[in-house]
Design a protein around this motif. Sequence first.
Motif, mmCIF file in Angstrom:
data_model
loop_
_atom_site.group_PDB
_atom_site.id
_atom_site.type_symbol
_atom_site.label_atom_id
_atom_site.label_comp_id
_atom_site.label_asym_id
_atom_site.label_seq_id
_atom_site.Cartn_x
_atom_site.Cartn_y
_atom_site.Cartn_z
ATOM 1 N N CYS A 36 35.882 41.466 40.512
ATOM 2 C CA CYS A 36 36.850 42.678 40.461
ATOM 3 C C CYS A 36 38.032 42.748 41.472
ATOM 4 O O CYS A 36 37.589 42.489 42.652
ATOM 5 N N HIS A 74 38.268 46.142 43.893
ATOM 6 C CA HIS A 74 37.549 46.736 44.872
ATOM 7 C C HIS A 74 36.680 45.480 45.691
ATOM 8 O O HIS A 74 37.014 44.306 45.259
ATOM 9 N N CYS A 94 33.497 49.540 40.403
ATOM 10 C CA CYS A 94 34.409 50.681 40.668
ATOM 11 C C CYS A 94 35.062 51.493 39.527
ATOM 12 O O CYS A 94 35.821 52.418 39.865
HETATM 13 ZN ZN LIG Z 1 35.791 47.158 40.648
#
Ligand SMILES: [Zn+2]
Length: 204
Positions: A32, A35, A53
């Motif tokens: 991701c 984050h 997140c």
């Molecule tokens: Zn994330």
Amino acid sequence: MNIFKDVKQVVDTREAAEFYGIDVNNSGMAICPFHDDNNPSMKVDERYHCFACQADGDVIDFVANYFELSKIEAAKKIAKDFDIEYQSDGYKKQNNIKKINQSKPNRKEVSIDNEFNNRIRLYNSILCDYRDLLEIYKKVFVPSFGDKELEPKFVIALRNIEFVDYLISLANGTTEEKIRLLMYNESEVKKYEEIVRTIRSKVS
Ligand SMILES: [Zn+2]
């Protein structure tokens, strides 16, 4: 015409994510970018959703957040990067899209960079956990007067602490030292990880 609807119809989030340099694995999972992610936590298909997140949205949200653009700017960017042109029956994607977007050559490097740093951080935390464990061995299994033999765990602690300190110094050293850690000491780190995990599962 509605550029949002048309762009979404032609390009899905997975295509856009890969186009902008994010690796998506066979199960449609990616590290991701929203984050500090170590393992692929983000599902990327038509939309995206991060299980860590909770980042979530469609292809336009993705590009808007990734490049810090407004939604209309993001939609226009996708239309431009994917050569989506308006034709009589709506927006259409052109056939020969170059997989590497020349106008943003740095994105791929940025994502490799993140991956590298994430791995170093992970290794560092494994090494520190293992270092703590050795410290415990050293105290708990210290020989007492009259012992005929040394506890093997005490010996392991004495033997390994210095080396683990050296690996921790690599993880916190220059880029060259970090690369050395990844290239030559991965098997040790994996071994220590396994040991720490086994101990933890016994304790809990
Ligand atoms: Zn994330």
